[in-house]
Motif scaffolding. Structure first.
Motif, PDB file in Angstrom:
ATOM      1  N   LEU A 225      97.702 179.854  16.518  1.00 56.56           N
ATOM      2  CA  LEU A 225      98.854 179.403  17.298  1.00 56.56           C
ATOM      3  C   LEU A 225      99.855 180.532  17.487  1.00 56.56           C
ATOM      4  N   ALA A 256     101.656 174.546  23.334  1.00 59.28           N
ATOM      5  CA  ALA A 256     101.390 175.297  22.108  1.00 59.28           C
ATOM      6  C   ALA A 256     102.518 175.112  21.098  1.00 59.28           C
ATOM      7  N   ALA A 260     102.300 173.412  17.406  1.00 59.15           N
ATOM      8  CA  ALA A 260     102.785 174.069  16.193  1.00 59.15           C
ATOM      9  C   ALA A 260     103.715 173.141  15.414  1.00 59.15           C
TER      10      ALA A 260
END
Length: 417
Positions: A225, A256, A260
């Motif tokens: 990530l 993304a 996370a």
């Protein structure tokens, strides 16, 4: 109620019922036997009196027992034989006592006589009461002895079970502990202890594997990530990209970042449920945490034109400081995110209670369902649906209670300890 106490209670109730019923039945049985014996004695006395009236001029006294009496009265006509009970004056005791009388009629030398034989019942009643009381006392003493013996034996026999139960109550899987027990002379308890030992062994191994998996998964997911986000930042610097490509890249970056945050939230949930955060021994004050979080969220509060009122005292529960930060942050973030523009937030903190109230749109589900994971009301794209679930889990593992209520436009979250 404990099992032994329940068994003892049922045994006492059953014993009292049996004792009462047995005493009543025994009394009735003995009373019936005495009555039957008195009637037989009356009939035997009748036969003797009838024979003597026909063959002997004078009745001897030995045909009757002490306290009994015989009375002859001449009558014109005979009547029916009858057995009655009356209270008559007893000259020996100088008082009235119960008698059973047999009344019959005999013809002697051409004349009819009414013969009344009276049997004293007082001594028989006293005998009945003495026998019933003695037997009842002996049976009661026997039942009490059996109950005490059974209670003592039950406690001694169940002692290994309660040792196992106490060991399970104090069992902490995060310490990788495998429970072992001393050998028991009872086969069933020995099998139970063996099963518990094997179970805790498997549980400790599974917990260790899960903990390692969580730590490895966090590390392995965070690394790609970070690479993805870094590459996206680099692509944003490329001036040759078209507008449509920048829009797509922005969506990828948002997804993304969301992934996370989701990974961090799930990882934190797992660590909390696995009790990797020690609660500590001293209560912490939530006042500096609340003030700090309000300062961090000040821009968002001003942007939404939300009015914040606080009434807080220097108090708080016993919990890990990091978990207190997460708990307060999630409660305040939820109050701001699901508020209305120009709304209000009220924060109250006093002994044993933290209350966060905020205005907002009405919800269409039960408030308690909002604590489920990935459950959210509305279409807030920034919300993961884990904030309240995380707050609920923190409270559960630390012994606090988190409730959600609605009162008109107000949404009320209350933490009690």
């Amino acid at each position: 109620m404990k099992l032994l106490e329940r068994i003892l209670k049922y045994q006492i109730i059953t014993s009292l019922c049996v004792l009462t019923l047995g005493a009543v039945l025994f009394y009735l049985s003995v009373d019936y036997l005495i009555d039957r014996e008195v009637n037989k004695e009356l009939m035997r006395s009748k036969a003797k009196v009838s024979w003597q009236l026909r063959h002997i001029d004078e009745l001897p006294v030995y045909i009757l027992q002490l306290g009994d009496s015989l009375q002859l009265d001449q009558v014109r006509y005979p009547g029916q034989m009858a057995i009655v009970e009356r209270k008559l004056f007893n000259e020996f005791e100088n008082e009235y006592q119960p008698y059973r009388q047999l009344i019959f009629y005999e013809r002697v030398e051409g004349a009819w006589y009414r013969v009344t034989i009276s049997k004293l019942l007082a001594q028989r009643k006293q005998l009945l009461e003495a026998v019933v009381m003695t037997v009842t006392f002996i049976v009661a003493l026997l039942l009490i002895s059996l109950l005490l013996l059974n209670s003592w034996l039950s406690r001694r026999l169940w002692r290994p079970f309660y040792k196992t139960l106490r060991a399970l109550d104090s069992y902490q899987v995060e310490q990788h502990e495998v429970l072992t027990f001393p050998k028991s002379h009872t086969v069933e308890f020995e099998q139970l202890n063996l099963s518990v030992t094997q179970f805790t062994d498997r549980l400790a191994a599974t917990y260790q594997n899960l903990k390692e998996f969580t730590e490895n998964a966090s590390h392995e997911i965070q690394t790609p990530l970070a690479v993805i986000l870094s590459k996206i930042e680099g692509l944003f610097q490329d001036e040759s990209l078209k507008e449509s490509q920048l829009v797509a890249l922005s969506e990828i970056s948002e997804a993304a970042n969301r992934l996370a945050k989701l990974n961090q939230a799930l990882l934190l949930l797992t660590k909390i449920e696995n009790r990797q955060f020690l609660a500590g021994t001293e209560p912490i004050s939530l006042v500096p945490i609340i003030n700090r979080k309000l300062r961090d969220l000040e821009d968002l509060i001003e942007q939404r034109e939300i009015t914040v009122k606080t009434d807080i005292e220097p108090t708080g529960p016993v919990m890990h400081p990091a978990l207190a930060e997460v708990l307060v942050n999630n409660l305040l973030t939820n109050a701001i995110r699901y508020n209305v523009n120009g709304g209000a937030i009220e924060i109250t903190l006093n002994a044993g209670k933290l209350v966060v109230r905020n205005t907002g749109a009405p919800i269409h589900i039960e408030p308690e369902l909002m604590f489920e994971r990935f459950r959210k009301e509305g279409t807030h794209s920034a919300s993961l649906g884990l904030g309240l679930a995380l707050a609920k889990t923190i409270c559960q593992v630390n012994g606090q209670t988190l409730t959600y209520e609605t009162d008109g436009p107000w949404h009320i979250l209350t933490v009690t300890w």
